[in-house]
Design a protein around this motif. Structure first.
Motif, PDB file in Angstrom:
ATOM      1  N   GLN A  97      12.653 -22.009 -29.715  1.00  0.00           N
ATOM      2  CA  GLN A  97      13.287 -23.290 -30.017  1.00  0.00           C
ATOM      3  C   GLN A  97      14.816 -23.232 -29.957  1.00  0.00           C
ATOM      4  N   ASP A  98      15.395 -22.050 -30.103  1.00  0.00           N
ATOM      5  CA  ASP A  98      16.859 -21.912 -30.042  1.00  0.00           C
ATOM      6  C   ASP A  98      17.408 -21.958 -28.620  1.00  0.00           C
ATOM      7  N   GLN A  99      16.526 -21.928 -27.634  1.00  0.00           N
ATOM      8  CA  GLN A  99      16.972 -22.021 -26.245  1.00  0.00           C
ATOM      9  C   GLN A  99      17.480 -23.432 -25.951  1.00  0.00           C
ATOM     10  N   SER A 100      18.347 -23.524 -24.972  1.00  0.00           N
ATOM     11  CA  SER A 100      18.822 -24.841 -24.539  1.00  0.00           C
ATOM     12  C   SER A 100      17.717 -25.559 -23.773  1.00  0.00           C
ATOM     13  N   ASP A 101      17.835 -26.882 -23.685  1.00  0.00           N
ATOM     14  CA  ASP A 101      16.879 -27.647 -22.888  1.00  0.00           C
ATOM     15  C   ASP A 101      16.905 -27.173 -21.435  1.00  0.00           C
ATOM     16  N   GLY A 102      18.100 -26.873 -20.931  1.00  0.00           N
ATOM     17  CA  GLY A 102      18.233 -26.411 -19.550  1.00  0.00           C
ATOM     18  C   GLY A 102      17.513 -25.101 -19.303  1.00  0.00           C
ATOM     19  N   ALA A 103      17.549 -24.186 -20.273  1.00  0.00           N
ATOM     20  CA  ALA A 103      16.861 -22.898 -20.129  1.00  0.00           C
ATOM     21  C   ALA A 103      15.349 -23.113 -20.064  1.00  0.00           C
ATOM     22  N   ILE A 104      14.828 -23.966 -20.917  1.00  0.00           N
ATOM     23  CA  ILE A 104      13.386 -24.238 -20.923  1.00  0.00           C
ATOM     24  C   ILE A 104      12.983 -24.929 -19.614  1.00  0.00           C
ATOM     25  N   PHE A 105      13.783 -25.894 -19.180  1.00  0.00           N
ATOM     26  CA  PHE A 105      13.540 -26.597 -17.918  1.00  0.00           C
ATOM     27  C   PHE A 105      13.488 -25.596 -16.766  1.00  0.00           C
ATOM     28  N   TYR A 106      14.444 -24.685 -16.726  1.00  0.00           N
ATOM     29  CA  TYR A 106      14.493 -23.664 -15.673  1.00  0.00           C
ATOM     30  C   TYR A 106      13.211 -22.837 -15.663  1.00  0.00           C
ATOM     31  N   LYS A 107      12.751 -22.414 -16.831  1.00  0.00           N
ATOM     32  CA  LYS A 107      11.564 -21.571 -16.916  1.00  0.00           C
ATOM     33  C   LYS A 107      10.307 -22.320 -16.461  1.00  0.00           C
ATOM     34  N   ILE A 108      10.220 -23.591 -16.790  1.00  0.00           N
ATOM     35  CA  ILE A 108       9.097 -24.405 -16.331  1.00  0.00           C
ATOM     36  C   ILE A 108       9.112 -24.486 -14.811  1.00  0.00           C
ATOM     37  N   ARG A 109      10.261 -24.757 -14.253  1.00  0.00           N
ATOM     38  CA  ARG A 109      10.386 -24.959 -12.804  1.00  0.00           C
ATOM     39  C   ARG A 109      10.234 -23.666 -12.009  1.00  0.00           C
ATOM     40  N   ALA A 110      10.808 -22.554 -12.524  1.00  0.00           N
ATOM     41  CA  ALA A 110      10.844 -21.302 -11.760  1.00  0.00           C
ATOM     42  C   ALA A 110       9.611 -20.430 -11.957  1.00  0.00           C
ATOM     43  N   GLY A 111       9.046 -20.435 -13.164  1.00  0.00           N
ATOM     44  CA  GLY A 111       7.926 -19.558 -13.460  1.00  0.00           C
ATOM     45  C   GLY A 111       8.345 -18.092 -13.426  1.00  0.00           C
ATOM     46  N   ARG A 112       7.401 -17.228 -13.812  1.00  0.00           N
ATOM     47  CA  ARG A 112       7.655 -15.783 -13.781  1.00  0.00           C
ATOM     48  C   ARG A 112       6.352 -15.061 -14.075  1.00  0.00           C
ATOM     49  N   ASP A 113       6.154 -13.949 -13.398  1.00  0.00           N
ATOM     50  CA  ASP A 113       4.954 -13.143 -13.589  1.00  0.00           C
ATOM     51  C   ASP A 113       3.706 -14.031 -13.470  1.00  0.00           C
ATOM     52  N   GLU A 114       2.900 -14.085 -14.512  1.00  0.00           N
ATOM     53  CA  GLU A 114       1.652 -14.847 -14.438  1.00  0.00           C
ATOM     54  C   GLU A 114       1.846 -16.353 -14.622  1.00  0.00           C
ATOM     55  N   MET A 115       3.013 -16.747 -15.104  1.00  0.00           N
ATOM     56  CA  MET A 115       3.270 -18.182 -15.242  1.00  0.00           C
ATOM     57  C   MET A 115       3.709 -18.726 -13.883  1.00  0.00           C
ATOM     58  N   PRO A 116       2.952 -19.690 -13.363  1.00  0.00           N
ATOM     59  CA  PRO A 116       3.328 -20.230 -12.054  1.00  0.00           C
ATOM     60  C   PRO A 116       4.603 -21.068 -12.132  1.00  0.00           C
ATOM     61  N   ALA A 117       5.272 -21.169 -10.998  1.00  0.00           N
ATOM     62  CA  ALA A 117       6.409 -22.075 -10.880  1.00  0.00           C
ATOM     63  C   ALA A 117       5.851 -23.491 -10.746  1.00  0.00           C
ATOM     64  N   PHE A 118       6.421 -24.420 -11.491  1.00  0.00           N
ATOM     65  CA  PHE A 118       5.940 -25.795 -11.435  1.00  0.00           C
ATOM     66  C   PHE A 118       6.876 -26.712 -10.649  1.00  0.00           C
ATOM     67  N   ASP A 119       7.836 -26.139  -9.930  1.00  0.00           N
ATOM     68  CA  ASP A 119       8.791 -26.962  -9.192  1.00  0.00           C
ATOM     69  C   ASP A 119       8.134 -27.783  -8.086  1.00  0.00           C
ATOM     70  N   LYS A 120       6.993 -27.335  -7.584  1.00  0.00           N
ATOM     71  CA  LYS A 120       6.282 -28.088  -6.535  1.00  0.00           C
ATOM     72  C   LYS A 120       5.118 -28.898  -7.113  1.00  0.00           C
ATOM     73  N   LYS A 121       4.746 -28.643  -8.361  1.00  0.00           N
ATOM     74  CA  LYS A 121       3.582 -29.296  -8.966  1.00  0.00           C
ATOM     75  C   LYS A 121       3.963 -30.445  -9.895  1.00  0.00           C
ATOM     76  N   ILE A 122       5.134 -30.343 -10.503  1.00  0.00           N
ATOM     77  CA  ILE A 122       5.564 -31.330 -11.491  1.00  0.00           C
ATOM     78  C   ILE A 122       6.964 -31.806 -11.094  1.00  0.00           C
ATOM     79  N   SER A 123       7.190 -33.104 -11.160  1.00  0.00           N
ATOM     80  CA  SER A 123       8.511 -33.637 -10.811  1.00  0.00           C
ATOM     81  C   SER A 123       9.564 -33.160 -11.816  1.00  0.00           C
ATOM     82  N   GLU A 124      10.828 -33.278 -11.421  1.00  0.00           N
ATOM     83  CA  GLU A 124      11.906 -32.909 -12.337  1.00  0.00           C
ATOM     84  C   GLU A 124      11.847 -33.737 -13.612  1.00  0.00           C
ATOM     85  N   GLU A 125      11.614 -35.046 -13.461  1.00  0.00           N
ATOM     86  CA  GLU A 125      11.541 -35.921 -14.629  1.00  0.00           C
ATOM     87  C   GLU A 125      10.417 -35.492 -15.572  1.00  0.00           C
TER      88      GLU A 125
END
Length: 138
Positions: A97-125
């Motif tokens: 929860q102490d992360q910035s909104d931008g950091a969380i947004f980046y992680k959702i969009r980029a993914g890592r390891d077993e977490m898929p990147a959602f930049d092609k699956k979910i819109s930015e909004e």
């Protein structure tokens, strides 16, 4: 008075060296991987309002894309969590929860390891809506 031989010093150095190696491995194993976020992404502000219908949309996105690993209440205990090699993360922690909104947004969009990147699956909004929803797990 006892004299320390060079052989004893060598053994002490070797023992010290291996203790340092083992301690390093132990610390790395329990520290967990650090997810680096570019400073430009971490500084991003959430441009999407979280009210009315957006709260319903965000919950639906979480249920569809996140719940199976992260769990109903965001504690990393979803139905697929046990199948993963790495812990999916706990959204209820201060660390998350102490992360910035931008950091969380980046992680959702980029993914890592077993977490898929959602930049092609979910819109930015919709990704920004998910950031708002993840904040509800405080």
């Amino acid at each position: 008075m006892r004299t320390i031989t060079s052989n004893q010093r060598s053994r002490s150095r070797i023992l010290y060296f291996w203790l340092l190696i083992l301690l390093s491995i132990f610390l790395l194993a329990f520290q967990g991987p650090v997810w680096k976020v570019p400073a430009s992404s971490a500084a991003m502000k959430n441009p999407v309002k979280y009210a009315g219908e957006n709260t319903i949309i965000a919950k639906g996105l979480y249920t569809k894309h996140c719940k199976s690993c992260h769990g109903k209440s965001g504690e990393g205990d979803g139905t697929k969590a046990e199948e993963l090699k790495t812990f999916p993360g706990d959204f209820t922690t201060d660390e998350f929860q102490d992360q910035s909104d931008g950091a969380i947004f980046y992680k959702i969009r980029a993914g890592r390891d077993e977490m898929p990147a959602f930049d092609k699956k979910i819109s930015e909004e919709d990704s920004w809506l998910l950031v708002h929803y993840l904040r509800t797990f405080q």
